[in-house]
Design a protein around this motif. Structure first.
Motif, PDB file in Angstrom:
ATOM      1  N   GLU A  78       0.838  -1.208   0.000  1.00  0.00           N
ATOM      2  CA  GLU A  78       0.000   0.000   0.000  1.00  0.00           C
ATOM      3  C   GLU A  78       0.869   1.252   0.000  1.00  0.00           C
ATOM      4  O   GLU A  78       0.569   2.236  -0.685  1.00  0.00           O
ATOM      5  CB  GLU A  78      -0.950  -0.007   1.202  1.00  0.00           C
ATOM      6  N   LEU A  79       1.967   1.212   0.743  1.00  0.00           N
ATOM      7  CA  LEU A  79       2.901   2.339   0.758  1.00  0.00           C
ATOM      8  C   LEU A  79       3.486   2.570  -0.635  1.00  0.00           C
ATOM      9  O   LEU A  79       3.595   3.718  -1.094  1.00  0.00           O
ATOM     10  CB  LEU A  79       4.020   2.061   1.762  1.00  0.00           C
ATOM     11  N   GLN A  85       1.015   7.324  -8.133  1.00  0.00           N
ATOM     12  CA  GLN A  85      -0.239   8.075  -8.070  1.00  0.00           C
ATOM     13  C   GLN A  85      -0.885   8.257  -9.440  1.00  0.00           C
ATOM     14  O   GLN A  85      -2.105   8.150  -9.577  1.00  0.00           O
ATOM     15  CB  GLN A  85       0.004   9.440  -7.426  1.00  0.00           C
ATOM     16  N   ARG A  86      -0.120   8.520 -10.462  1.00  0.00           N
ATOM     17  CA  ARG A  86      -0.684   8.789 -11.781  1.00  0.00           C
ATOM     18  C   ARG A  86      -1.389   7.566 -12.366  1.00  0.00           C
ATOM     19  O   ARG A  86      -2.191   7.698 -13.301  1.00  0.00           O
ATOM     20  CB  ARG A  86       0.420   9.266 -12.731  1.00  0.00           C
ATOM     21  N   GLN A  87      -1.101   6.384 -11.814  1.00  0.00           N
ATOM     22  CA  GLN A  87      -1.718   5.176 -12.339  1.00  0.00           C
ATOM     23  C   GLN A  87      -3.171   5.019 -11.893  1.00  0.00           C
ATOM     24  O   GLN A  87      -3.949   4.340 -12.549  1.00  0.00           O
ATOM     25  CB  GLN A  87      -0.910   3.938 -11.892  1.00  0.00           C
ATOM     26  N   TRP A  88      -3.523   5.631 -10.767  1.00  0.00           N
ATOM     27  CA  TRP A  88      -4.865   5.412 -10.245  1.00  0.00           C
ATOM     28  C   TRP A  88      -5.577   6.695  -9.807  1.00  0.00           C
ATOM     29  O   TRP A  88      -6.748   6.667  -9.440  1.00  0.00           O
ATOM     30  CB  TRP A  88      -4.809   4.442  -9.058  1.00  0.00           C
ATOM     31  N   VAL A 203      -5.206  13.811  -1.579  1.00  0.00           N
ATOM     32  CA  VAL A 203      -5.238  14.299  -2.960  1.00  0.00           C
ATOM     33  C   VAL A 203      -6.099  15.542  -3.000  1.00  0.00           C
ATOM     34  O   VAL A 203      -7.199  15.550  -2.444  1.00  0.00           O
ATOM     35  CB  VAL A 203      -5.802  13.210  -3.895  1.00  0.00           C
ATOM     36  N   PRO A 204      -5.662  16.628  -3.637  1.00  0.00           N
ATOM     37  CA  PRO A 204      -6.453  17.847  -3.713  1.00  0.00           C
ATOM     38  C   PRO A 204      -7.755  17.623  -4.464  1.00  0.00           C
ATOM     39  O   PRO A 204      -7.874  16.666  -5.237  1.00  0.00           O
ATOM     40  CB  PRO A 204      -5.536  18.823  -4.455  1.00  0.00           C
ATOM     41  N   PRO A 205      -8.761  18.498  -4.263  1.00  0.00           N
ATOM     42  CA  PRO A 205     -10.029  18.355  -4.981  1.00  0.00           C
ATOM     43  C   PRO A 205      -9.812  18.345  -6.495  1.00  0.00           C
ATOM     44  O   PRO A 205      -8.851  18.909  -7.005  1.00  0.00           O
ATOM     45  CB  PRO A 205     -10.818  19.601  -4.552  1.00  0.00           C
TER      46      PRO A 205
END
Length: 229
Positions: A78-79, A85-88, A203-205
């Protein structure tokens, strides 16, 4: 605003764990019960009962050790997903079913309860250890239900689900105490490692207008057109 984080259901309740005491203090409840049992049995019968309790204790400690090793591996995966991040991200931003933010703290409660169960078992209180194991497994199931889809996809077969209740559990709930032993070092080590990892994500809005993944698509189309020329 809908939260992109998903946490396990809270199974925390106050727990009192019996601890071994020094030679100059009163015996702990497990030792007191052991003394009472030995006084009511013949020597051979008492040794047999003590051996049964010790075997169950050792089996449950081995089970806890294996679960903590597995949970540590799942937590590390999970870490690692935080670095991809760009993958999901777009799936989380779109609210796709099962996709939410990684959070390594989802395993903390399970690790705490398994460690407390192991402490009770090592102190000889087999019945109390089994009770705490039931709570630990309940917390583990809740943690697994909250694992993000992007993490679950990285897990192998042995990591993908919480385990079945071991056969020794039912017997252990009604067993007499066993002799105290030292807490296995790997149990404490893995529990502490799990609890000590506190990485999470915010993650920002989702921005208004064109999203970054849509922009990537435009760039790819432009590159294809340039190649055609």
């Amino acid at each position: 605003m809908r939260s992109n984080k998903k946490h396990p259901d809270n199974t925390d309740r106050e727990v009192r764990v019996m601890r071994s005491v020094g030679p100059n203090q009163a015996q702990d409840p497990a030792s007191q019960q052991l003394s009472r049992v030995s006084g009511k049995m013949g020597n051979d019968q008492f040794k047999e009962q003590l051996g049964q309790s010790a075997n169950i204790r050792d089996g449950l400690l081995a089970f806890i050790s294996e679960r903590l090793k597995t949970l540590r591996g799942v937590q590390i995966k999970e870490l690692l997903e935080m670095r991809d991040q760009r993958q999901w991200y777009k799936e989380v931003a779109r609210g796709a079913p099962g996709y939410h933010l990684p959070d390594t703290t989802r395993y903390h409660e399970t690790a705490r309860l398994y460690r407390r169960a192991a402490e009770s078992l090592a102190n000889g209180d087999v019945s109390r250890g089994a009770q705490l194991m039931e709570r630990a497994m309940e917390a583990e199931r809740a943690a697994y239900k909250s694992i993000p889809k992007q993490v679950d996809e990285e897990l192998n077969k042995s990591e993908r689900s919480a385990p079945q209740t071991p056969d020794e559990m039912t017997r252990a709930l009604h067993l007499s105490p066993a002799a105290a032993i030292a807490l296995p070092s790997d149990i404490k080590l893995n529990a502490d490692r799990i609890i000590g990892l506190r990485e999470g994500m915010d993650v920002p809005p989702v921005p208004i207008g064109r999203h970054w993944w849509e922009e990537e698509g435009v760039e790819e189309e432009e590159e294809e057109e340039a190649d055609d020329d």
